[in-house]
Design an enzyme around this catalytic site. Structure first.
Site, mmCIF file in Angstrom:
data_model
loop_
_atom_site.group_PDB
_atom_site.id
_atom_site.type_symbol
_atom_site.label_atom_id
_atom_site.label_comp_id
_atom_site.label_asym_id
_atom_site.label_seq_id
_atom_site.Cartn_x
_atom_site.Cartn_y
_atom_site.Cartn_z
ATOM 1 N N ARG A 95 0.847 -1.197 0.000
ATOM 2 C CA ARG A 95 0.000 0.000 0.000
ATOM 3 C C ARG A 95 0.881 1.245 0.000
ATOM 4 O O ARG A 95 1.953 1.268 0.621
ATOM 5 C CB ARG A 95 -0.883 -0.023 1.259
ATOM 6 C CG ARG A 95 -1.900 1.110 1.390
ATOM 7 C CD ARG A 95 -2.978 1.029 0.362
ATOM 8 N NE ARG A 95 -4.136 1.865 0.707
ATOM 9 C CZ ARG A 95 -5.085 2.191 -0.168
ATOM 10 N NH1 ARG A 95 -5.015 1.774 -1.428
ATOM 11 N NH2 ARG A 95 -6.113 2.920 0.212
ATOM 12 N N THR A 369 -9.327 0.367 -10.004
ATOM 13 C CA THR A 369 -8.656 -0.725 -9.289
ATOM 14 C C THR A 369 -8.736 -1.984 -10.160
ATOM 15 O O THR A 369 -9.413 -2.001 -11.182
ATOM 16 C CB THR A 369 -9.267 -0.928 -7.880
ATOM 17 O OG1 THR A 369 -9.273 0.320 -7.197
ATOM 18 C CG2 THR A 369 -8.531 -1.935 -7.047
ATOM 19 N N ASN A 389 -6.144 4.189 -7.398
ATOM 20 C CA ASN A 389 -7.329 4.897 -6.905
ATOM 21 C C ASN A 389 -8.248 5.290 -8.057
ATOM 22 O O ASN A 389 -8.760 4.411 -8.733
ATOM 23 C CB ASN A 389 -6.971 6.087 -6.015
ATOM 24 C CG ASN A 389 -8.145 6.487 -5.131
ATOM 25 O OD1 ASN A 389 -9.074 5.708 -4.951
ATOM 26 N ND2 ASN A 389 -8.133 7.665 -4.593
ATOM 27 N N ASP A 411 -7.734 8.488 -0.130
ATOM 28 C CA ASP A 411 -8.310 7.415 0.689
ATOM 29 C C ASP A 411 -8.148 7.691 2.185
ATOM 30 O O ASP A 411 -8.707 6.979 3.012
ATOM 31 C CB ASP A 411 -7.690 6.056 0.332
ATOM 32 C CG ASP A 411 -8.448 5.376 -0.805
ATOM 33 O OD1 ASP A 411 -9.547 5.837 -1.157
ATOM 34 O OD2 ASP A 411 -7.936 4.369 -1.342
ATOM 35 N N SER A 440 -7.937 1.188 3.002
ATOM 36 C CA SER A 440 -8.372 0.679 1.698
ATOM 37 C C SER A 440 -9.591 -0.221 1.874
ATOM 38 O O SER A 440 -9.867 -0.705 2.966
ATOM 39 C CB SER A 440 -7.223 -0.132 1.093
ATOM 40 O OG SER A 440 -7.638 -0.780 -0.081
ATOM 41 N N SER A 441 -10.300 -0.433 0.764
ATOM 42 C CA SER A 441 -11.383 -1.429 0.763
ATOM 43 C C SER A 441 -10.983 -2.694 0.009
ATOM 44 O O SER A 441 -11.778 -3.630 -0.084
ATOM 45 C CB SER A 441 -12.636 -0.848 0.102
ATOM 46 O OG SER A 441 -13.094 0.269 0.807
ATOM 47 N N GLY A 460 -13.808 -1.800 -7.244
ATOM 48 C CA GLY A 460 -15.141 -1.251 -7.009
ATOM 49 C C GLY A 460 -15.250 -0.415 -5.756
ATOM 50 O O GLY A 460 -16.346 -0.231 -5.228
HETATM 51 N N1 GLY Z 1 -8.369 3.187 -3.685
HETATM 52 C C1 GLY Z 1 -9.396 2.281 -3.369
HETATM 53 C C2 GLY Z 1 -9.086 1.413 -2.207
HETATM 54 O O1 GLY Z 1 -7.923 1.187 -1.902
HETATM 55 O O2 GLY Z 1 -9.996 0.926 -1.570
#
Ligand code: GLY
Length: 562
Positions: A95, A369, A389, A411, A440-441, A460
């Protein structure tokens, strides 16, 4: 030997199925990714003797070249690895991090409002990239082939070019007007000055040079020396705050994945700084007492939406970079906590989000993503989700590097309760701090059942979490990847207080029944996600791979390995 290929389901969906001879050593290789060139390159690396971890590097690097809207060498990601022999799983965390000069209020104007332009466009929006360091880490610690061999397909495609497809065009339409602010960047991605026609060849010679430096010098090829100097010069010339030290100090982290059991299956999924694994695990813990097969569709959507609502509230309150904030993971995943969450859950009525403590407003995320799933002949698995992103990231590439910068700084929560580009908000846990990773998701996931193993994930934004949830529940229901990737989707994320559904996911009378329970239900014309799944079935020694039919460019392939 090439596996048997079969067209399946809606246009764009490809299911491949191979049945080999051996029970415990699958002897097959499989890749499903968002671009057929990346899938092909990953398959070729494994056919040439590489393992799943080698292929993960190759697939990631090729995606960085041929799917520039979604991920890249200027971005980051999570690579969830699983080795069956030792039953070992690890999440390689590449990340991005905030530069050392970053500070909590850096995107606020004099009135205390978030400057959305600075937060998403250009150099200040970019975190320090983690992807190239993660590729080096994967190759050094888990791969079996030299990094230069793993990066060769990406270098070739950057030099020779690739053809513009529908996804490239669609996503560039969102960002072209921003990219045109930086003519040298626009020249790369819009060679004729506009969104290119289908089939236009995109060549990236500067990116090829950067990839070659990485191939030759490893970490130092990107994070120190000439490439690093160009990056820092280009960032600072456009108002950014990167330094040479920021790049040299970037460190990949290895994280223990989130692991829980759910109805005879083991879930192995992303841990913080992803919010995905904890949220998915919380939802499964909340719904565990219900046998979903006994519920009709309205009851099932209601129950899941209520569980989603509760998990997303906790995401906003508690989750951030685990190196900076104390996340109460044990509490959030405890049976007692799930029981508490259930105590307010009624099957005959929706609980308004406003009745749950805290009031973070969250809205939508788009389909940038990227995700890939892969399997090697020894049963090693990789579930990788990568990002820059927004589509085409910050839309700026420092001259001479070909490195499209991410805009991952968005984020973070730029101010408590202030929504980011996707409407996600957060509080202190995800505030900007120097060197911190933004929440992050992304939720790369592996699910192990008694006979079958699933590898899945998707882009997504905030909806990644609920897509992966629905996909893994479908797997647990007994279905294969062609079903997980194509099934209609619905989503609830606490705020806004609504169930979002893809068109056709529910019948009108089901929507009416959900409304009668007190839900706001909104149908979206545009589908979301781009899921890629692989499944190994030890009962009949078959392997299946499928890519999401929502985009045309994906590639899923299975081969027997002689
Ligand atoms: N940039 C989208 C995520 O990391 O969730």
């Amino acid at each position: 030997m090439m596996g048997k290929l079969r067209s399946f389901g809606p246009i764009g969906l490809l299911l491949v199925l191979v049945t080999p001879a051996l029970a415990d050593s699958p002897g097959q290789i499989a890749v499903s990714s968002a671009h057929e060139l990346a899938t092909e390159a990953g398959m070729d690396i494994m056919a040439a003797g590489g393992n799943a971890f080698d292929a993960a590097v190759t697939v990631s690097a090729v995606l960085a070249v041929v799917e520039p809207a979604s991920s890249g060498i200027g971005g980051g990601g999570f690579w969830l690895l699983h080795q069956p022999e030792s039953d070992r799983s690890v999440m390689v965390d590449g990340r991005e991090t905030a530069p050392a000069a970053a500070y909590r209020d850096m995107f606020l104007d004099a009135d205390g409002r978030v400057n959305r332009d600075l937060a998403i466009n250009g150099a200040l929006a970019a975190g320090i990239p983690g992807a190239p360091a993660a590729w080096v880490h994967l190759a050094e610690h888990y791969g079996s082939l030299p990094l230069a061999e793993l990066l060769a397909p990406a270098i070739r495609l950057a030099e020779e070019g690739f053809e513009v497809d529908q996804k490239y065009q669609t996503l560039l339409n969102f960002r072209a007007h921003i990219m045109l602010q930086w003519p040298e960047t626009a020249e790369i991605f819009m060679p004729d000055g506009d969104v290119p026609a289908l089939g236009t060849i995109i060549r990236q010679p500067d990116l090829a040079g950067t990839l070659r430096a990485l191939a030759e010098r490893g970490f130092d090829g990107f994070y120190r020396g000439e490439v690093a100097e160009r990056l820092v010069d280009g960032v600072r010339a456009e108002g950014g705050i990167w330094t040479m030290e920021d790049l040299a100090n970037y460190v990949v982290a290895e994280r223990e994945p989130i692991r829980i059991s759910y109805r005879g299956h083991e879930l192995i999924t992303a841990s913080p700084p992803s919010s995905g694994g904890i949220a998915i695990a919380q939802i499964l813990n909340i719904i565990e007492p219900w046998d979903l097969s006994e519920l009709d569709r309205v009851e099932r959507v209601h129950l899941l939406a209520e569980a989603m609502r509760r998990a997303y509230r906790d995401r906003a309150l508690y989750l951030g970079d685990p190196d900076f904030v104390a996340i109460p993971t044990d509490m959030l995943l405890s049976p007692a906590y799930a029981a508490g969450q259930r105590s307010t859950l009624r099957m005959d009525r929706a609980l308004p989000s406003s009745a749950l403590a805290a009031d973070p407003a969250m809205t939508m995320e788009s389909d940038n993503t990227t995700h890939f799933s892969l399997l090697d002949a020894d049963g090693n698995l990789v579930s990788g989700t990568l990002t820059i992103n927004l589509p085409y990231g910050a839309a700026y590439a420092p001259p001479g590097t070909g490195v499209l910068l991410n805009n991952e700084m968005d984020d973070f929560s730029a101010a408590p309760g202030e929504p980011n580009a996707y409407g996600l908000i957060g509080f202190t846990a995800n505030a900007i701090e120097p060197r911190k990773r933004m929440l992050s998701s992304m939720s790369p996931t592996i699910v192990k059942g008694p006979d079958r193993i699933a590898v899945l994930g998707t882009p997504g934004g905030s909806r990644i979490i609920t897509m992966v949830l629905l996909g893994l529940l479908d797997f647990i229901d007994g279905n294969g990847p062609e079903s997980w990737v194509s099934m209609p989707r619905f989503h609830h994320q606490y705020q806004p207080d609504e169930i979002l559904v893809e068109r056709g996911a529910l019948e009108d009378k089901e929507i009416a029944a959900l409304r009668a329970l007190g839900h706001e239900v909104n149908v979206r014309a545009r589908p979301w996600g781009n899921m890629h799944g692989v499944m190994l079935n030890r009962k009949n020694d078959s392997v299946e791979a499928a890519h999401d039919p929502r985009w045309q460019s994906g590639g899923a392939e299975v081969r027997s390995q002689p």
